[in-house]
Write a protein that holds these residues in place. Structure first.
Motif, PDB file in Angstrom:
ATOM      1  N   VAL A  12       0.856  -1.180   0.000  1.00  0.00           N
ATOM      2  CA  VAL A  12       0.000   0.000   0.000  1.00  0.00           C
ATOM      3  C   VAL A  12       0.896   1.236   0.000  1.00  0.00           C
ATOM      4  CG1 VAL A  12      -1.854   1.225   1.178  1.00  0.00           C
ATOM      5  CG2 VAL A  12      -1.702  -1.269   1.368  1.00  0.00           C
ATOM      6  N   THR A  13       0.783   2.041  -1.045  1.00  0.00           N
ATOM      7  CA  THR A  13       1.526   3.289  -1.139  1.00  0.00           C
ATOM      8  C   THR A  13       0.519   4.403  -1.407  1.00  0.00           C
ATOM      9  OG1 THR A  13       3.387   2.068  -2.092  1.00  0.00           O
ATOM     10  CG2 THR A  13       3.496   4.461  -2.213  1.00  0.00           C
ATOM     11  N   PRO A  14       0.009   5.014  -0.342  1.00  0.00           N
ATOM     12  CA  PRO A  14      -1.014   6.036  -0.526  1.00  0.00           C
ATOM     13  C   PRO A  14      -0.414   7.357  -1.011  1.00  0.00           C
ATOM     14  CG  PRO A  14      -0.396   5.930   1.762  1.00  0.00           C
ATOM     15  CD  PRO A  14       0.359   4.827   1.062  1.00  0.00           C
ATOM     16  N   PRO A  15      -1.259   8.251  -1.520  1.00  0.00           N
ATOM     17  CA  PRO A  15      -0.761   9.621  -1.768  1.00  0.00           C
ATOM     18  C   PRO A  15      -0.247  10.184  -0.445  1.00  0.00           C
ATOM     19  CG  PRO A  15      -2.940   9.318  -2.729  1.00  0.00           C
ATOM     20  CD  PRO A  15      -2.658   8.104  -1.880  1.00  0.00           C
ATOM     21  N   PHE A  16       0.840  10.888  -0.483  1.00  0.00           N
ATOM     22  CA  PHE A  16       1.478  11.351   0.749  1.00  0.00           C
ATOM     23  C   PHE A  16       0.841  12.646   1.250  1.00  0.00           C
ATOM     24  CE2 PHE A  16       5.423   9.073  -1.007  1.00  0.00           C
ATOM     25  CZ  PHE A  16       4.922   7.855  -0.591  1.00  0.00           C
ATOM     26  N   THR A  28       5.354   4.775   3.285  1.00  0.00           N
ATOM     27  CA  THR A  28       5.119   6.212   3.428  1.00  0.00           C
ATOM     28  C   THR A  28       6.445   6.901   3.731  1.00  0.00           C
ATOM     29  OG1 THR A  28       4.783   6.204   5.829  1.00  0.00           O
ATOM     30  CG2 THR A  28       2.820   5.834   4.463  1.00  0.00           C
ATOM     31  N   PRO A  29       6.466   8.220   3.630  1.00  0.00           N
ATOM     32  CA  PRO A  29       7.633   8.917   4.177  1.00  0.00           C
ATOM     33  C   PRO A  29       7.753   8.588   5.664  1.00  0.00           C
ATOM     34  CG  PRO A  29       6.295  10.419   2.871  1.00  0.00           C
ATOM     35  CD  PRO A  29       5.503   9.152   3.028  1.00  0.00           C
ATOM     36  N   VAL A  33      13.952   3.056   5.664  1.00  0.00           N
ATOM     37  CA  VAL A  33      14.937   3.034   4.583  1.00  0.00           C
ATOM     38  C   VAL A  33      15.484   4.457   4.464  1.00  0.00           C
ATOM     39  CG1 VAL A  33      15.359   2.554   2.150  1.00  0.00           C
ATOM     40  CG2 VAL A  33      13.638   1.221   3.402  1.00  0.00           C
ATOM     41  N   PRO A  34      16.769   4.662   4.764  1.00  0.00           N
ATOM     42  CA  PRO A  34      17.340   6.005   4.682  1.00  0.00           C
ATOM     43  C   PRO A  34      17.247   6.583   3.275  1.00  0.00           C
ATOM     44  CG  PRO A  34      18.811   4.534   5.876  1.00  0.00           C
ATOM     45  CD  PRO A  34      17.745   3.681   5.240  1.00  0.00           C
ATOM     46  N   VAL A  35      17.150   7.899   3.213  1.00  0.00           N
ATOM     47  CA  VAL A  35      16.947   8.600   1.945  1.00  0.00           C
ATOM     48  C   VAL A  35      17.971   8.180   0.880  1.00  0.00           C
ATOM     49  CG1 VAL A  35      18.285  10.638   2.645  1.00  0.00           C
ATOM     50  CG2 VAL A  35      16.504  10.855   0.909  1.00  0.00           C
ATOM     51  N   ARG A  36      19.196   7.988   1.250  1.00  0.00           N
ATOM     52  CA  ARG A  36      20.239   7.641   0.265  1.00  0.00           C
ATOM     53  C   ARG A  36      20.169   6.187  -0.198  1.00  0.00           C
ATOM     54  NH1 ARG A  36      24.296  11.672  -0.084  1.00  0.00           N
ATOM     55  NH2 ARG A  36      24.020  13.231   1.544  1.00  0.00           N
ATOM     56  N   SER A  79      13.165  11.768   0.945  1.00  0.00           N
ATOM     57  CA  SER A  79      13.083  11.653   2.400  1.00  0.00           C
ATOM     58  C   SER A  79      13.301  10.200   2.812  1.00  0.00           C
ATOM     59  CB  SER A  79      11.711  12.120   2.912  1.00  0.00           C
ATOM     60  OG  SER A  79      10.705  11.216   2.506  1.00  0.00           O
ATOM     61  N   ASP A  80      13.548   9.993   4.095  1.00  0.00           N
ATOM     62  CA  ASP A  80      13.579   8.630   4.606  1.00  0.00           C
ATOM     63  C   ASP A  80      12.200   8.014   4.377  1.00  0.00           C
ATOM     64  OD1 ASP A  80      16.165   9.048   5.503  1.00  0.00           O
ATOM     65  OD2 ASP A  80      15.581   9.335   7.593  1.00  0.00           O
ATOM     66  N   THR A  81      12.162   6.700   4.219  1.00  0.00           N
ATOM     67  CA  THR A  81      10.922   5.995   3.919  1.00  0.00           C
ATOM     68  C   THR A  81      10.639   4.973   5.006  1.00  0.00           C
ATOM     69  OG1 THR A  81      11.295   6.289   1.556  1.00  0.00           O
ATOM     70  CG2 THR A  81       9.803   4.517   2.196  1.00  0.00           C
TER      71      THR A  81
END
Length: 124
Positions: A4-8, A40-41, A64-67, A88-90
């Motif tokens: 699930v990846t909703p609009p942020f 999500t972020p 998950v770090p941004v890089r 951003s971090d996830t």
């Protein structure tokens, strides 16, 4: 299991969290296995993120770090590069009934590997 990846947008994420909780309660009451992996972020201290992270159905939260996170861009057919670096971090929030198998360290490693940016990923 469902990704699930909703609009942020915080209010939409909060509404989605309530809907997923309803689905999980129904599955749990029916002794069924159900898993949602919500992407999500990383938004600690925001009500929409906290609603999921503090849920009784949340079995694991991974960041998950941004890089270390890239993704396919939605307009990839019109861009020079199909890939983007995350801005951003996830968070990966695992929401599950008791009848679902918890995510193992090995499975999480595989997910993190899949999130790694491609060599030609562009920054925003």
């Amino acid at each position: 299991a469902f990704e699930v990846t909703p609009p942020f947008e915080e209010e939409l994420v909060l509404d989605m969290a309530a809907h997923l909780t309803t689905c999980l309660k129904r599955a749990s009451d029916a002794n069924k296995s159900l898993t949602f992996v919500v992407i999500t972020p990383h938004w600690p201290n925001r009500p929409c993120w906290e609603a999921m992270a503090k849920s009784g159905f949340c079995t694991r939260v991974a960041v998950v770090p941004v890089r270390e996170h890239g993704y396919f861009e939605g307009a990839q057919h019109r861009k020079k590069s199909r890939y983007r670096m995350s801005s951003s971090d996830t968070s990966l929030l695992f929401l599950q009934t008791n009848f679902a198998g918890e995510p193992t360290d090995e499975k999480l490693r595989m997910i993190r590997d899949a999130f790694r940016p491609k060599p030609n990923a562009k920054s925003k």
